[in-house]
Design an enzyme around this catalytic site. Structure first.
Site, mmCIF file in Angstrom:
data_model
loop_
_atom_site.group_PDB
_atom_site.id
_atom_site.type_symbol
_atom_site.label_atom_id
_atom_site.label_comp_id
_atom_site.label_asym_id
_atom_site.label_seq_id
_atom_site.Cartn_x
_atom_site.Cartn_y
_atom_site.Cartn_z
ATOM 1 C CG ASP A 415 -2.166 0.790 1.068
ATOM 2 O OD1 ASP A 415 -2.316 1.471 0.034
ATOM 3 O OD2 ASP A 415 -3.025 0.734 1.972
ATOM 4 C CD GLU A 418 -0.240 6.022 -3.280
ATOM 5 O OE1 GLU A 418 -0.737 4.963 -3.657
ATOM 6 O OE2 GLU A 418 -0.166 6.358 -2.069
ATOM 7 C CG ASP A 481 -8.381 4.240 -0.168
ATOM 8 O OD1 ASP A 481 -8.118 3.028 -0.277
ATOM 9 O OD2 ASP A 481 -7.751 5.013 0.568
#
Length: 770
Positions: A415, A418, A481
């Site tokens: 995960d 970014e 998400d």
């Protein structure tokens, strides 16, 4: 980046210089260099006190032409740079009065030296696109003291642009401003987790800008008949990529940037997550796993999200002893139930983590200019970022993951990656602006390579959120998400199709939405979509996503579509093998498969799953769906309904059905098992035959779980006779859809079923006559 003020003026504060003409050229064995001053040189005195654009044309691979533009060549490149795989083919360079050309394969770049200076790119003599006069530019932002190189490539009438990564905006990119800058912005904005500086045109070419920087695109927006792209600095390189089809373009692009790795067969089964902020312990986990078993819902992977570690300590790679006092034994008990295990990780270390002091002491984190550890309080208090340019930090990080792999973990959800700072200092001196996007690449590669090393070839798989160009080598990626509603379900599909048009072969999404708020209707519709995706995972934020919480019918829908996917593993695995070899995604847009059909060019609510299955998810609580069917007679695999192509349809479906159409002139291999993803795909298969035209032969192969071919099938129609030839199949069934009045099947037994006429046989070759 927009720097113009309408069609004639330049924005205040900007200075723009355009090459006026090619003053001279220089040719070598494999490169053509153009020297194009910013003003017309009428005499030698005009060569003084002026700038120049230098343009280099070359070819890293056949049918790909590279264009490198630079103003001041001496600007240092501190890296990182994309890893490319050139083979430097022979090129043809020709010069004549007023023009030059470079030819690679069937692709040619033709340079007009005089006013108007331009470069025309042709394939097989047909113009693909052109760098028109005043397209190449050297730009100075005088207010910020920054410089840029910009290019504009022409768009033809009716030309549409796709790709540029996993974008949640409109599938067709015309009219959009798109910046390559990885961001954690969810799925509902123009921001994207996976920015890929590559686009494709429906005219059969692609353009890849070879820079991990913030490449800025104006797609028919700054100039409505151009695609403009710019990068900061003094140099830019881009590649024109040609092919006979759009799929060929993807093949050539992934030849250059890397092929999608082949994920393990088990990864195509159903993944179930604990969800993000839910309370869970071993008892909760067992209730989920046992609940799936009791309800006959095959489960392949169980995923532990963030809270397998103690809060405020992400990451520490240590199981929360309050919830999991015996983690190794727990994992062993889960694996005895036939499960693979995935755990959540990220590339950050919170200050409270037991890893923080160790990482700080040894210099494993990004630093600030003054030598401090780079920290902030977003996501986790005092968070630091792993510096993967430091080999010692990589080995430290790998050692933590190795302990988990040795404990029984099979995969990692990689995960984040970014929110990478640009005011940081890297161990190897990398440019932090270039590292912002590229960080995702090194992060995922570190984890993927370790899994491959520990688990073996074709056994490595991650569940990644961030990516840049070349990241297709480290599958699988999921869509981030999303919210729990139909618009978000639709935007997820748009993003996945754009991602596939950007060179990525496998993709997933959070079934029923990540954010809380899912209801039984959405859960069941998204389940259909999710289990007809290349990879399938239930995951949420504050809600568990086990089906029985959404009603008994949700259990039935989950069971049906999970078993359907598993029964299609022979087909899906053979398609996955093709994806890994040619770079064409498993989930692909309709235009990619049917570019000759203009009606497909804007479709973004349906897709092809492999070459032969059309899927049209349902995006409303009424069960209504509008979808387009290309030419031919297509068959709904679930209902056996035949639809004539070349037109739109409006239908209403219950939760057990949706448009799942099989392409005419195709065969679909159904396996003998629907309760697990890994089995013998060549054992007692059903060969479903659909609308074979007279004189046609259709070929399919069957691969094993490692992607190796183990059997082949050829079906040929000659008037009213079908001949089925098999190799290395001992026993199989032929299911003839919508074929009536079978009079003879040499060496086989005939049975009429709801699906169609079934012929069972052990013969290598059988002829069926009407």
């Amino acid at each position: 980046m927009k720097f113009l003020d309408g069609g004639w003026l330049v924005k205040e504060g900007f200075e723009v210089n355009y090459p006026a003409h090619v003053y001279t050229t220089r040719a070598s064995e494999n490169k053509l260099t153009l020297y194009a001053p910013f003003r017309y040189i009428g005499d030698k005195g005009a060569t003084l006190d002026g700038g120049m654009m230098t343009v280099e044309l070359s070819s890293p691979r056949e049918n790909i032409i590279g264009v490198k533009l630079y103003h001041h060549k001496g600007q240092l490149n501190h890296g990182p740079n994309f890893e490319l795989y050139p083979n430097n083919p022979a090129v043809s360079i020709e010069s004549a009065d007023g023009s030059s050309s470079l030819i690679s394969g069937n692709l040619e770049a033709i340079v007009s030296h005089e006013d108007p200076y331009k470069i025309t790119f042709k394939k097989d003599g047909k113009v693909l696109t052109t760098s028109e006069p005043r397209s190449q530019a050297y730009i100075t932002n005088k207010d910020e003291n920054t410089t840029y190189i910009s290019e504009q490539l022409s768009l033809n009438v009716g030309e549409l642009i796709y790709g540029l990564g996993e974008r949640f905006t409109s599938f067709v990119k015309n009219g959009q401003t798109v910046d390559m800058w990885n961001a954690d912005g969810g799925t509902g904005t123009e921001q994207a987790y996976k920015n890929i500086p590559f686009y494709m045109s429906n005219r059969g070419y692609g353009v890849f800008v070879n820079s991990p920087q913030k490449v800025s695109y104006e797609v028919a927006s700054e100039k409505v008949s151009r695609v403009q792209f710019s990068v900061p600095g003094e140099t830019m390189e881009y590649f024109i990529i040609a092919g006979d089809t759009m799929k060929d373009v993807l093949t050539h692009y992934t030849d250059l940037t890397g092929k999608p790795a082949m994920p393990p067969a088990w990864s195509f089964g159903l993944w179930l997550s604990t969800s993000f902020l839910t309370d869970y312990d071993e008892e909760t986990v067992n209730s989920f796993v046992d609940g799936m078993i009791e309800r006959d819902i095959p489960l392949e992977v169980f995923h532990f999200d963030c809270l397998w570690m103690e809060e405020f300590e992400w990451v520490n790679f240590t199981w929360d002893k309050r919830m999991f006092p015996e983690p190794k034994n727990m994992l062993q008990r889960l694996k005895e139930k036939g499960l693979k295990i995935c755990v959540w990780i990220n590339p950050y270390v919170a200050q409270k983590s037991v890893m923080f002091d160790e990482g700080m002491e040894h210099g494993y984190f990004l630093k600030r200019l003054n030598g401090d550890v780079w920290q902030w309080d977003r996501w986790q208090a005092g968070l630091a970022v792993i510096d993967f340019t430091n080999p010692a930090a990589v080995e430290w990080y790998r050692s933590k993951l190795t302990e988990l792999i040795d404990m029984g973990v099979d995969s990692f959800k990689t995960d984040f990656g970014e929110r990478i700072p640009t005011d940081a200092v890297y161990y190897d001196g990398s440019d932090p602006e270039r590292m912002h996007n590229y960080y995702a690449q090194v992060y995922n590669q570190v984890v993927f390579d370790l899994l491959k090393e520990k688990r073996g070839e074709n056994e490595a798989v991650v569940f990644a959120r961030s990516a840049t160009a070349g990241g297709q080598k480290f599958p699988v990626h999921w869509g981030g998400d999303c919210t729990s509603d139909y618009p978000s379900m639709a935007e997820s599909l748009r993003a996945g199709l754009s991602f596939g048009m950007s060179g990525f072969g496998y993709w997933s999404h959070d079934i029923a939405g990540f954010e809380e708020g899912s209801n039984p209707d959405l859960y069941k519709r998204w389940t259909q979509f999710g289990l007809l995706s290349s990879h399938s995972r239930y995951h949420g934020s504050k809600e568990y996503k086990v089906p029985w919480l959404y009603g008994e019918e949700a259990v039935e829908v989950t069971r049906k579509f999970t078993k359907l996917k598993l029964s299609l593993m022979p087909y899906l695995l053979s398609q996955a093998v093709k994806t890994s070899s040619d770079g064409v995604p498993m989930m692909r847009s309709m235009v990619l498969e049917f570019p000759e059909d203009l009606a497909t060019h804007t479709l973004d609510r349906q897709y092809m799953l492999g070459e032969n299955l059309l899927v049209a998810p349902i995006f409303n609580d009424r069960g209504e769906v509008d979808f387009y069917v290309p030419n031919g007679r297509w068959t709904n695999y679930l209902t056996n309904e035949v639809l004539e192509g070349g037109r739109w349809y409006h239908q209403v479906h219950d939760y057990m059905s949706l448009p799942l159409l099989v392409r005419p002139n195709s065969i679909l291999i159904e396996g003998s098992t629907d309760d697990k993803a890994e089995y013998d795909y060549a054992e007692n298969v059903a060969i479903h035959v659909f609308e074979i035209e007279d004189g046609k032969s259709v070929f399919e192969n069957i691969c094993d779980t490692q992607g190796q071919e183990v059997a082949t099938i050829t079906v040929t129609r000659n008037q009213d006779a079908l001949e089925v030839q098999t190799n290395r199949l001992n026993e199989y069934r032929i299911v003839l859809h919508n074929v009536a009045n079978i009079s003879e099947a040499t060496g086989g037994e005939i049975e009429e079923t709801a699906q169609g006429t079934v012929v069972s046989t052990t013969q290598k070759t059988i002829t069926i006559k009407r």
